[in-house]
Each structure stands twice: as C-alpha cells, then as structure tokens.
Design a protein around this motif. Structure first.
Motif, PDB file in Angstrom:
ATOM      1  N   ALA A  19       0.837  -1.197   0.000  1.00  0.00           N
ATOM      2  CA  ALA A  19       0.000   0.000   0.000  1.00  0.00           C
ATOM      3  C   ALA A  19       0.877   1.253   0.000  1.00  0.00           C
ATOM      4  N   GLU A  22       2.314   1.935  -3.312  1.00  0.00           N
ATOM      5  CA  GLU A  22       1.299   2.464  -4.232  1.00  0.00           C
ATOM      6  C   GLU A  22       0.785   3.831  -3.790  1.00  0.00           C
ATOM      7  N   LEU A  24      -0.992   4.522  -1.122  1.00  0.00           N
ATOM      8  CA  LEU A  24      -2.369   4.375  -0.669  1.00  0.00           C
ATOM      9  C   LEU A  24      -2.367   4.045   0.815  1.00  0.00           C
ATOM     10  N   GLY A  28      -7.390   1.710   1.757  1.00  0.00           N
ATOM     11  CA  GLY A  28      -7.608   2.010   0.343  1.00  0.00           C
ATOM     12  C   GLY A  28      -7.057   0.922  -0.562  1.00  0.00           C
ATOM     13  N   PHE A  29      -5.884   0.426  -0.205  1.00  0.00           N
ATOM     14  CA  PHE A  29      -5.281  -0.636  -1.006  1.00  0.00           C
ATOM     15  C   PHE A  29      -6.125  -1.904  -0.943  1.00  0.00           C
ATOM     16  N   GLY A  31      -9.307  -2.127  -0.275  1.00  0.00           N
ATOM     17  CA  GLY A  31     -10.541  -1.886  -1.016  1.00  0.00           C
ATOM     18  C   GLY A  31     -10.340  -2.020  -2.513  1.00  0.00           C
ATOM     19  N   ASN A  32      -9.272  -1.420  -3.043  1.00  0.00           N
ATOM     20  CA  ASN A  32      -8.987  -1.524  -4.469  1.00  0.00           C
ATOM     21  C   ASN A  32      -8.726  -2.964  -4.886  1.00  0.00           C
ATOM     22  N   ALA A  33      -7.952  -3.686  -4.072  1.00  0.00           N
ATOM     23  CA  ALA A  33      -7.626  -5.074  -4.396  1.00  0.00           C
ATOM     24  C   ALA A  33      -8.874  -5.953  -4.355  1.00  0.00           C
ATOM     25  N   LEU A  35     -12.004  -4.992  -4.820  1.00  0.00           N
ATOM     26  CA  LEU A  35     -12.858  -4.663  -5.966  1.00  0.00           C
ATOM     27  C   LEU A  35     -12.299  -5.274  -7.246  1.00  0.00           C
ATOM     28  N   ALA A  36     -10.982  -5.188  -7.438  1.00  0.00           N
ATOM     29  CA  ALA A  36     -10.360  -5.784  -8.628  1.00  0.00           C
ATOM     30  C   ALA A  36     -10.587  -7.295  -8.658  1.00  0.00           C
ATOM     31  N   GLN A  39     -14.208  -8.098  -9.579  1.00  0.00           N
ATOM     32  CA  GLN A  39     -14.520  -7.859 -10.984  1.00  0.00           C
ATOM     33  C   GLN A  39     -13.838  -8.861 -11.905  1.00  0.00           C
TER      34      GLN A  39
END
Length: 107
Positions: A19, A22, A24, A28-29, A31-33, A35-36, A39
């Motif tokens: 994180a 990046e 972040l 946040g990291f 959450g992004n991971a 979500l990725a 998807q």
C-alpha cells in the motif's frame, strides 16, 4: 458501508508495504484489491489456495508465543516468574523448528 476483516501479522506487513509503495492507505489498497478481485472472473494466486498458508499461520502463532515468553522473561526480574517463563522457551523453539521444517518441505 463498513466491513471488518482479519489478517495475520505477516499479511498486514505485506499489505502495508505494498500500500505504501502504491501511495495508498492500507484500507484504500485493500478496497482496491478486493474490488479488482471481485470484478475478475478467476483471481490469480488466491492466498487461501496456497498450500503453505496453514504453515505460515502456524509460524505466526509460534512467533507470538515466543514473543510472549521473551516479554515475560524481561518483565520478571528474577525468581519463579522468570523461571516459569524460561521453562517454556525450549518447547516453543522446538515447535518453531517443526513448523520451519514443514515450510521447507512444501517449498
């Protein structure tokens, strides 16, 4: 919405380092991971499928025991408290070697 998740100390360290790289926050990291991964149809390298994961978690637990024993020795200046704390160290060391051997066999 807020969700709570649990990670091993080793996982928190790895996530925090990535994180920071990046730029972040850890949240946040994550959450992004997440979500990725959601998807993606088939997340690659799922940690829960890693055959070494139980061994790493066992090693984390043994390290926690060892840290607790060392802290108990430091807190007890002398006497029976220190002797009791020192008495558990050989067993913790033996478990550490057993887990490390298992990790090496899997690797």
């Amino acid at each position: 919405m807020q969700t709570t998740v649990r990670f091993t100390p080793a996982a928190i360290t790895a996530i925090g380092e990535r994180a920071a790289a990046e730029r972040l926050t850890t949240a946040g990291f994550i959450g992004n991971a997440a979500l990725a991964a959601a998807q993606c149809g088939d997340p690659i390298q799922r940690p829960d499928r890693d055959p070494r994961r139980p061994l790493v978690e066992a090693l984390d637990r043994v390290a926690g025991e060892l840290n607790a024993a060392v802290a108990a020795v430091r807190e007890s200046q002398t006497g029976p408290g220190q002797e009791a704390a020192l008495a558990v160290l050989p067993a913790v060391a033996e478990r550490t070697y057993t887990v490390l051997d298992a990790v090496l066999e899997v690797s």
